[in-house]
Design a protein around this motif. Structure first.
Motif, PDB file in Angstrom:
ATOM      1  N   GLU A 110       0.827  -1.204   0.000  1.00 54.78           N
ATOM      2  CA  GLU A 110       0.000   0.000   0.000  1.00 54.78           C
ATOM      3  C   GLU A 110       0.867   1.263   0.000  1.00 54.78           C
ATOM      4  O   GLU A 110       0.566   2.240  -0.694  1.00 54.78           O
ATOM      5  N   ILE A 111       1.960   1.240   0.776  1.00 55.49           N
ATOM      6  CA  ILE A 111       2.864   2.396   0.834  1.00 55.49           C
ATOM      7  C   ILE A 111       3.558   2.595  -0.508  1.00 55.49           C
ATOM      8  O   ILE A 111       3.659   3.716  -1.010  1.00 55.49           O
ATOM      9  N   VAL A 112       4.031   1.474  -1.093  1.00 53.83           N
ATOM     10  CA  VAL A 112       4.677   1.562  -2.404  1.00 53.83           C
ATOM     11  C   VAL A 112       3.703   2.128  -3.435  1.00 53.83           C
ATOM     12  O   VAL A 112       4.055   2.996  -4.256  1.00 53.83           O
ATOM     13  N   LYS A 113       2.464   1.637  -3.403  1.00 50.55           N
ATOM     14  CA  LYS A 113       1.445   2.123  -4.338  1.00 50.55           C
ATOM     15  C   LYS A 113       1.190   3.614  -4.151  1.00 50.55           C
ATOM     16  O   LYS A 113       1.082   4.373  -5.124  1.00 50.55           O
ATOM     17  N   LYS A 114       1.111   4.048  -2.901  1.00 52.99           N
ATOM     18  CA  LYS A 114       0.817   5.460  -2.616  1.00 52.99           C
ATOM     19  C   LYS A 114       1.964   6.365  -3.053  1.00 52.99           C
ATOM     20  O   LYS A 114       1.735   7.457  -3.601  1.00 52.99           O
ATOM     21  N   LEU A 115       3.210   5.918  -2.831  1.00 49.27           N
ATOM     22  CA  LEU A 115       4.364   6.761  -3.122  1.00 49.27           C
ATOM     23  C   LEU A 115       4.796   6.681  -4.590  1.00 49.27           C
ATOM     24  O   LEU A 115       5.221   7.688  -5.172  1.00 49.27           O
ATOM     25  N   ARG A 116       4.701   5.473  -5.185  1.00 46.70           N
ATOM     26  CA  ARG A 116       5.263   5.283  -6.515  1.00 46.70           C
ATOM     27  C   ARG A 116       4.261   4.769  -7.550  1.00 46.70           C
ATOM     28  O   ARG A 116       4.606   4.598  -8.711  1.00 46.70           O
ATOM     29  N   GLY A 117       3.035   4.467  -7.100  1.00 49.29           N
ATOM     30  CA  GLY A 117       2.005   4.042  -8.029  1.00 49.29           C
ATOM     31  C   GLY A 117       1.819   2.534  -8.077  1.00 49.29           C
ATOM     32  O   GLY A 117       2.691   1.772  -7.639  1.00 49.29           O
ATOM     33  N   PRO A 118       0.673   2.079  -8.634  1.00 50.79           N
ATOM     34  CA  PRO A 118       0.371   0.633  -8.677  1.00 50.79           C
ATOM     35  C   PRO A 118       1.352  -0.175  -9.518  1.00 50.79           C
ATOM     36  O   PRO A 118       1.568  -1.348  -9.245  1.00 50.79           O
ATOM     37  N   GLU A 119       1.944   0.429 -10.553  1.00 53.65           N
ATOM     38  CA  GLU A 119       2.893  -0.311 -11.381  1.00 53.65           C
ATOM     39  C   GLU A 119       4.126  -0.705 -10.566  1.00 53.65           C
ATOM     40  O   GLU A 119       4.671  -1.804 -10.740  1.00 53.65           O
ATOM     41  N   ALA A 120       4.583   0.193  -9.678  1.00 52.38           N
ATOM     42  CA  ALA A 120       5.741  -0.118  -8.830  1.00 52.38           C
ATOM     43  C   ALA A 120       5.401  -1.254  -7.864  1.00 52.38           C
ATOM     44  O   ALA A 120       6.224  -2.147  -7.622  1.00 52.38           O
ATOM     45  N   ALA A 121       4.179  -1.248  -7.308  1.00 54.54           N
ATOM     46  CA  ALA A 121       3.756  -2.332  -6.422  1.00 54.54           C
ATOM     47  C   ALA A 121       3.671  -3.646  -7.185  1.00 54.54           C
ATOM     48  O   ALA A 121       4.033  -4.710  -6.658  1.00 54.54           O
ATOM     49  N   ALA A 122       3.208  -3.597  -8.440  1.00 58.41           N
ATOM     50  CA  ALA A 122       3.137  -4.804  -9.262  1.00 58.41           C
ATOM     51  C   ALA A 122       4.531  -5.354  -9.543  1.00 58.41           C
ATOM     52  O   ALA A 122       4.741  -6.570  -9.540  1.00 58.41           O
ATOM     53  N   ARG A 123       5.502  -4.465  -9.756  1.00 57.14           N
ATOM     54  CA  ARG A 123       6.883  -4.921  -9.988  1.00 57.14           C
ATOM     55  C   ARG A 123       7.454  -5.583  -8.733  1.00 57.14           C
ATOM     56  O   ARG A 123       8.241  -6.539  -8.824  1.00 57.14           O
ATOM     57  N   TYR A 124       7.058  -5.080  -7.572  1.00 56.10           N
ATOM     58  CA  TYR A 124       7.499  -5.688  -6.310  1.00 56.10           C
ATOM     59  C   TYR A 124       6.971  -7.122  -6.200  1.00 56.10           C
ATOM     60  O   TYR A 124       7.710  -8.042  -5.831  1.00 56.10           O
ATOM     61  N   ILE A 125       5.693  -7.324  -6.522  1.00 57.41           N
ATOM     62  CA  ILE A 125       5.110  -8.670  -6.493  1.00 57.41           C
ATOM     63  C   ILE A 125       5.794  -9.561  -7.530  1.00 57.41           C
ATOM     64  O   ILE A 125       6.066 -10.738  -7.268  1.00 57.41           O
ATOM     65  N   HIS A 126       6.075  -9.008  -8.702  1.00 55.23           N
ATOM     66  CA  HIS A 126       6.783  -9.760  -9.734  1.00 55.23           C
ATOM     67  C   HIS A 126       8.122 -10.251  -9.217  1.00 55.23           C
ATOM     68  O   HIS A 126       8.515 -11.406  -9.436  1.00 55.23           O
ATOM     69  N   GLY A 127       8.841  -9.390  -8.483  1.00 48.82           N
ATOM     70  CA  GLY A 127      10.119  -9.791  -7.908  1.00 48.82           C
ATOM     71  C   GLY A 127       9.962 -10.889  -6.874  1.00 48.82           C
ATOM     72  O   GLY A 127      10.779 -11.805  -6.786  1.00 48.82           O
ATOM     73  N   THR A 128       8.891 -10.801  -6.082  1.00 51.80           N
ATOM     74  CA  THR A 128       8.608 -11.840  -5.086  1.00 51.80           C
ATOM     75  C   THR A 128       8.453 -13.198  -5.759  1.00 51.80           C
ATOM     76  O   THR A 128       9.000 -14.209  -5.302  1.00 51.80           O
TER      77      THR A 128
END
Length: 461
Positions: free
Chosen positions: A357-375
């Motif tokens: 949620e913090i990543v999404k708020k600060l950098r947007g949903p695409e950045a959060a999606a990239r984080y999940i992709h890395g996971t």
């Protein structure tokens, strides 16, 4: 999900992550029909039963001026969502097995176009060695998780022998209440486990990769490569027997057997890989529930079993073979039990959700999606499971002899799914085509089951 006057409704954060430039993950659910398929009522069934289940089935994702995605209601053309493939006629069932495998492999690679709702139905009328025909639902993960989508599927099904009776499901395993001293001990354990799990999960997602092994290539772009599906069927009663003998849950037994089978397969291909660092992502449903609820209850904003993507990843190390020549099978089930129990006894899943949620708020949903992709990419495999009905079901008077599903579009070489149905567990392995021999993997998992069942059976009650 409520729409405003413009027919728009906000898409959940998870829906935005799963339908992004970094991720496009879907679920393929396969119903094996006992009888040849008559598609005469397909249109009316979809229009009158399937579409009314949830407005998302009649919506597309659009992006507003802030970059936030929303669901927009659209007019739907059902014929654009139905595919009935044409294969050569007059072939043997085993020949049609190959055609079905290739068809599903291509289906898995295809991304949904964004101009129409994110679902498809494929009707394969040719008899294979497993069924007289196949009804295949492909549903984008943005629509919901396995629990939500299984609930939708069940809304279309009826008990085969008596449609007036409700479906029933395997009993839910509940934990025993703890006394005060245990509760205090658990509190400190909770704090420690939460901090360590959260830190480890973050490192795994950002920088620490699993070793490259026979089940993990570490290549980029795995989500775009063709896969092959290999399924196995086990008796649920046998797993209950293992559970009772070892004092574990059925999930512990399933994960332990998959872990042992995976290690045996890795060792058979490369002996050194029996000691490699490999991690499985075990999906945990975060709802408070004791079974499926009606779709109406799931769509209620105050429901404790809400619609959507309500799950988290548990990073579970795959136990190493201490003695590759003579593995202790019970250790794999006990290790799975202890690790999963520890992971569940933490707020790691919740903290990771807050981080997204913090990543999404600060950098947007695409950045959060990239984080999940890395996971996903930095781990070796994913394991998920859903509960299916105990009774035989039918879809539009087509008795269903088997059900299985697969999560596709995942940046991994190996994905495992499990579903229970009619007293059996159907384990499906989604494997990158040409990377790992599916028959070898299947044989190793079945061998692991036999080894663990025999070892458990020899333990006196």
């Amino acid at each position: 999900m409520e729409h405003n006057k413009e027919g728009l409704a906000p898409a959940s954060p998870s829906a935005q992550y799963f339908n992004s430039s970094a991720l496009s993950i879907s679920i393929i659910a396969v119903l094996e029909s006992e009888v040849p398929i008559n598609d005469e009522h397909t249109m009316s069934l979809l229009k009158d039963v399937f579409l009314p289940i949830n407005p998302r089935f009649s919506s597309i994702m659009v992006e507003n001026e802030k970059g936030e995605k929303q669901w927009k209601k659209v007019e739907i053309k059902l014929e654009d969502h139905i595919d009935i493939p044409i294969f050569p006629t007059g072939l043997s069932p085993t020949s049609y097995d190959k055609y079905l495998d290739d068809y599903m492999s291509n289906m898995a690679m295809d991304r949904f176009p964004q101009h129409k709702p994110l679902w498809e139905v494929h009707i394969v009328k040719y008899p294979t060695s497993n069924a007289a025909g196949h009804i295949i639902f492909k549903l984008h993960h943005a629509l919901g998780d396995g629990y939500s989508l299984m609930g939708s599927l069940l809304s279309c099904l009826q008990r085969a022998e008596n449609p007036s009776l409700p479906l029933t499901f395997p009993s839910h395993q509940s934990s025993k209440p703890k006394n005060g001293r245990e509760s205090m001990s658990q509190f400190f354990s909770l704090i420690f486990n939460s901090v360590s799990d959260f830190g480890w999960s973050m490192l795994k997602s950002i920088s620490i990769e699993d070793d490259r092994t026979p089940i993990r290539s570490g290549d980029e772009g795995l989500e775009y490569r063709p896969i092959v599906l290999s399924t196995m069927i086990f008796s649920l009663d046998c797993f209950k027997h293992i559970k009772d003998k070892l004092g574990v849950t059925i999930n512990d037994a399933i994960v332990g057997i998959i872990f042992l089978g995976t290690r045996l397969c890795m060792q058979d291909i490369n002996n050194k890989s029996s000691q490699a660092h490999s991690t499985a992502l075990v999906l945990l449903n975060t709802r408070t529930m004791k079974g499926y609820k009606s779709v109406e209850e799931m769509l209620n904003p105050d429901s404790n079993t809400p619609w959507g993507n309500r799950f988290g990843f548990l990073h579970v190390p795959i136990p190493k073979l201490k003695d590759p020549k003579s593995p202790n099978p019970i250790e794999f089930v006990q290790a799975a039990k202890e690790v999963i129990k520890k992971k569940k006894s933490s707020f790691g899943v919740y903290l990771n959700g807050r981080l997204l949620e913090i990543v999404k708020k600060l950098r947007g949903p695409e950045a959060a999606a990239r984080y999940i992709h890395g996971t996903l990419r930095n781990s070796s495999m994913t394991i998920s499971n859903v509960i299916g009905p105990l009774e035989k079901v039918a879809l539009d008077n087509h008795p269903i002899k088997g059900i299985y599903y697969m999560t596709v579009g995942v940046p991994q070489n190996l994905t495992i799914t499990i579903v229970s149905y009619m007293g059996n567990l159907r384990v499906t392995a989604g494997i990158e085509k040409g990377f790992l021999d599916p028959q070898k993997f299947k044989s190793c998992v079945e061998n692991a089951f036999e080894i663990i069942f025999k070892a458990a059976d020899e333990i006196p009650m």
